[in-house]
Scaffold this active site. Structure first.
Site, PDB file in Angstrom:
ATOM      1  N   ARG A   1     -16.660  58.222  21.486  1.00 32.03           N
ATOM      2  CA  ARG A   1     -16.850  57.615  20.156  1.00 32.03           C
ATOM      3  C   ARG A   1     -17.602  56.286  20.220  1.00 32.03           C
ATOM      4  NH1 ARG A   1     -15.210  61.884  19.635  1.00 32.03           N
ATOM      5  NH2 ARG A   1     -13.879  62.746  18.003  1.00 32.03           N
TER       6      ARG A   1
ATOM      7  N   SER B   1     -10.624  60.496  11.836  1.00 25.66           N
ATOM      8  CA  SER B   1      -9.574  59.886  12.657  1.00 25.66           C
ATOM      9  C   SER B   1      -9.617  58.369  12.470  1.00 25.66           C
ATOM     10  CB  SER B   1      -9.795  60.191  14.133  1.00 25.66           C
ATOM     11  OG  SER B   1      -9.707  61.568  14.378  1.00 25.66           O
TER      12      SER B   1
ATOM     13  N   GLU C   1     -10.927  53.356  14.815  1.00 20.84           N
ATOM     14  CA  GLU C   1     -12.134  54.131  15.149  1.00 20.84           C
ATOM     15  C   GLU C   1     -13.297  53.885  14.172  1.00 20.84           C
ATOM     16  OE1 GLU C   1     -15.045  56.780  15.735  1.00 20.84           O
ATOM     17  OE2 GLU C   1     -13.692  57.468  14.179  1.00 20.84           O
TER      18      GLU C   1
HETATM   19  N1  EPU Z   1      -0.811  65.681  16.924  1.00 18.11           N
HETATM   20  C1  EPU Z   1       0.494  65.484  16.551  1.00 18.11           C
HETATM   21  N2  EPU Z   1       0.725  64.984  15.294  1.00 18.11           N
HETATM   22  C2  EPU Z   1      -0.269  64.688  14.416  1.00 18.11           C
HETATM   23  C3  EPU Z   1      -1.613  64.875  14.818  1.00 18.11           C
HETATM   24  C4  EPU Z   1      -1.865  65.377  16.079  1.00 18.11           C
HETATM   25  O1  EPU Z   1       1.429  65.735  17.300  1.00 18.11           O
HETATM   26  O2  EPU Z   1       0.043  64.242  13.309  1.00 18.11           O
HETATM   27  C5  EPU Z   1      -1.092  66.235  18.259  1.00 18.11           C
HETATM   28  C6  EPU Z   1      -1.600  67.671  18.195  1.00 18.11           C
HETATM   29  O3  EPU Z   1      -0.584  68.597  18.061  1.00 18.11           O
HETATM   30  C7  EPU Z   1      -2.336  67.805  19.505  1.00 18.11           C
HETATM   31  C8  EPU Z   1      -2.885  66.400  19.719  1.00 18.11           C
HETATM   32  O4  EPU Z   1      -2.141  65.534  18.881  1.00 18.11           O
HETATM   33  O5  EPU Z   1      -1.438  68.072  20.551  1.00 18.11           O
HETATM   34  C9  EPU Z   1      -4.375  66.305  19.403  1.00 18.11           C
HETATM   35  O6  EPU Z   1      -4.578  66.656  18.028  1.00 18.11           O
HETATM   36  P1  EPU Z   1      -5.941  67.310  17.508  1.00 18.11           P
HETATM   37  O7  EPU Z   1      -6.331  68.470  18.354  1.00 18.11           O
HETATM   38  O8  EPU Z   1      -5.789  67.551  16.050  1.00 18.11           O
HETATM   39  O9  EPU Z   1      -7.029  66.220  17.775  1.00 18.11           O
HETATM   40  P2  EPU Z   1      -6.993  64.601  17.637  1.00 18.11           P
HETATM   41  O10 EPU Z   1      -6.847  64.041  19.014  1.00 18.11           O
HETATM   42  O11 EPU Z   1      -6.037  64.146  16.622  1.00 18.11           O
HETATM   43  C10 EPU Z   1      -9.556  64.410  18.054  1.00 18.11           C
HETATM   44  C11 EPU Z   1     -10.726  63.695  17.433  1.00 18.11           C
HETATM   45  C12 EPU Z   1     -11.160  64.426  16.181  1.00 18.11           C
HETATM   46  C13 EPU Z   1     -11.543  65.861  16.547  1.00 18.11           C
HETATM   47  C14 EPU Z   1     -10.339  66.536  17.194  1.00 18.11           C
HETATM   48  C15 EPU Z   1     -10.651  67.910  17.716  1.00 18.11           C
HETATM   49  C16 EPU Z   1     -10.486  61.348  18.033  1.00 18.11           C
HETATM   50  C17 EPU Z   1     -10.190  59.963  17.574  1.00 18.11           C
HETATM   51  N3  EPU Z   1     -10.363  62.322  17.129  1.00 18.11           N
HETATM   52  O12 EPU Z   1      -8.481  64.330  17.126  1.00 18.11           O
HETATM   53  O13 EPU Z   1     -12.327  63.771  15.684  1.00 18.11           O
HETATM   54  O14 EPU Z   1     -11.925  66.590  15.399  1.00 18.11           O
HETATM   55  O15 EPU Z   1      -9.901  65.743  18.342  1.00 18.11           O
HETATM   56  O16 EPU Z   1     -11.471  67.779  18.827  1.00 18.11           O
HETATM   57  O17 EPU Z   1     -10.830  61.545  19.194  1.00 18.11           O
HETATM   58  C18 EPU Z   1     -12.934  61.945  14.299  1.00 18.11           C
HETATM   59  O18 EPU Z   1     -13.361  61.394  15.316  1.00 18.11           O
HETATM   60  O19 EPU Z   1     -13.004  61.385  13.173  1.00 18.11           O
HETATM   61  C19 EPU Z   1     -12.315  63.245  14.411  1.00 18.11           C
HETATM   62  C20 EPU Z   1     -11.763  63.877  13.352  1.00 18.11           C
END
Ligand code: EPU
Length: 356
Positions: free
Chosen positions: A167, A243, A339
């Site tokens: 990012r 995010s 972010e």
């Molecule tokens: N999780 C929870 N509770 C929540 C949200 C997430 O337990 O309320 C857990 C999920 O179950 C999973 C882990 O956190 O085990 C990761 O969640 P997810 O796959 O939804 O991805 P994220 O880490 O929350 C990142 C990126 C997103 C991108 C997704 C998919 C960042 C800051 N965010 O989110 O990017 O779409 O992975 O690759 O790295 C963005 O940058 O704006 C964005 C949406």
């Protein structure tokens, strides 16, 4: 050449979180002629500190900005070179990212399908090196075309000089360097990336679990759209900036401490240690679904901060985010970082640029 300038303009329609803020002048650039006209108007008078560039505002939290805000609306999708394996495509900064992903797939240019439905403009994509479901823009980016205000020239910067990271990129803090277009190397034969756990699960579920065939790029695209549609709020109905925090990176010792205290903490290795999901940390602290006035850490995904309407300002958002950060710090001893780009951090000491 007429410039498209709105004085004392409201910015809430120019950002996907619908944050209320005003600017001294909103300048929209639709052509390279207009960009030249602007650079002639600002001869000797351009102060990058007073001018903010805004794409679709999907990763920005604006605040009142007495200087000028510029939106680059330069369009165009054009093939520069076509080899056996790769096609190099030039895309104007003002194009819409989600539409580009769809167009690429329709034309048989593969490699963007994991990045489906990420809101925003093409010009903003390299600035924060957008990424999702196991792919980052840096995996496909060849170069960016920029306008550099320091010498008022257009330049091509190869991707490997952009310091693209999680990012982030060199462009993120460079206020006087405007992305005019990006060059992508896309694949002519499908080679899908499916190792992101929730994506793999979704693909298996959709194929009934029995198919040994490699999914097509179209299937990956559909699966990503379904995943995003289920978990992430659509900013048109629930305004948000994606995010709200980075997923923090921890070193090995810290990871061991956390794993001992929280055995079910999801984590994945990165070169320097481990990354842990901020959404999980927030949920564990009880912040999923937490509200303050019009703001909510989204009920289905705690990493997204939604603005339900009313007069949410940058300061209110920062205050609520700070409380969430304090909770994570207290429970896990981890510092979250914001972010999206917070303009408030850069508002001080502005002077008005000459726009007429
Ligand atoms: N999780 C929870 N509770 C929540 C949200 C997430 O337990 O309320 C857990 C999920 O179950 C999973 C882990 O956190 O085990 C990761 O969640 P997810 O796959 O939804 O991805 P994220 O880490 O929350 C990142 C990126 C997103 C991108 C997704 C998919 C960042 C800051 N965010 O989110 O990017 O779409 O992975 O690759 O790295 C963005 O940058 O704006 C964005 C949406």
């Amino acid at each position: 050449m007429e410039l498209d300038i709105a004085r004392d303009a409201e910015l809430s329609d120019c950002n996907t979180m619908r944050v209320q803020a005003r600017t001294g002048a909103l300048v929209r650039i639709h052509s390279t002629e207009q960009l030249r006209a602007l650079s002639e108007r600002w001869v000797g008078d351009f102060d990058p500190g007073t001018v903010r560039l805004l794409g679709q505002g999907s990763n920005s939290i604006p605040c009142d900005w007495p200087g000028a805000v510029v939106q680059l609306r330069l369009g165009g999708i054009e093939v520069l070179d076509e080899g056996e394996r790769l096609v190099r495509v030039r895309i104007g900064a003002g194009e819409d990212w989600p539409s580009l992903v769809r167009t690429a797939l329709e034309r048989g240019w593969y490699g963007l399908e994991n990045l489906a439905m990420i809101p925003g403009s093409v010009g903003a994509a390299p600035v924060q090196n957008i990424g999702a479901y196991g792919v980052e823009l840096s995996d496909r980016l060849a170069a960016v075309e920029v306008f550099d205000w320091s010498d008022r020239t257009r330049r091509l910067i190869p991707a490997d000089e952009l310091q693209l990271g999680y990012r982030t990129s060199r462009l993120r803090g460079a206020q006087g360097v405007w992305v005019l277009a990006i060059h992508l190397d896309l694949l002519r034969c499908p080679d899908v990336v499916t190792d992101y756990p929730s994506l793999l699960e979704e693909l298996e579920r959709r194929s009934g679990g029995g198919s040994a065939a490699r999914p097509t790029p179209e299937a990956v695209f559909e699966a990503v759209c379904a995943l995003r549609g289920r978990k992430l709020p659509d900013w048109r109905r629930h305004p948000n900036a994606g995010s709200f925090f980075h997923n923090p990176e921890v070193d090995r010792a810290e990871a061991e401490r956390l794993a001992a205290a929280f055995p079910d903490l999801p984590r994945w290795p990165v070169p320097e240690g481990w990354r842990v999901p901020a959404g999980w940390l927030l949920e564990r602290c009880g912040w999923r679904g937490r509200r303050s006035g019009p703001l909510e850490f989204w009920r289905d995904h705690a990493l997204t901060l939604v603005n339900h309407g009313g007069a949410a300002s940058s300061s209110e958002i920062i205050e609520f985010a700070r409380q969430a950060m304090d909770a994570v710090q207290k429970t896990f001893g981890l510092a979250l970082t914001v972010e999206p780009m917070l303009w408030e951090a850069e508002r001080l000491n502005l002077k008005r640029p000459q726009t007429q």
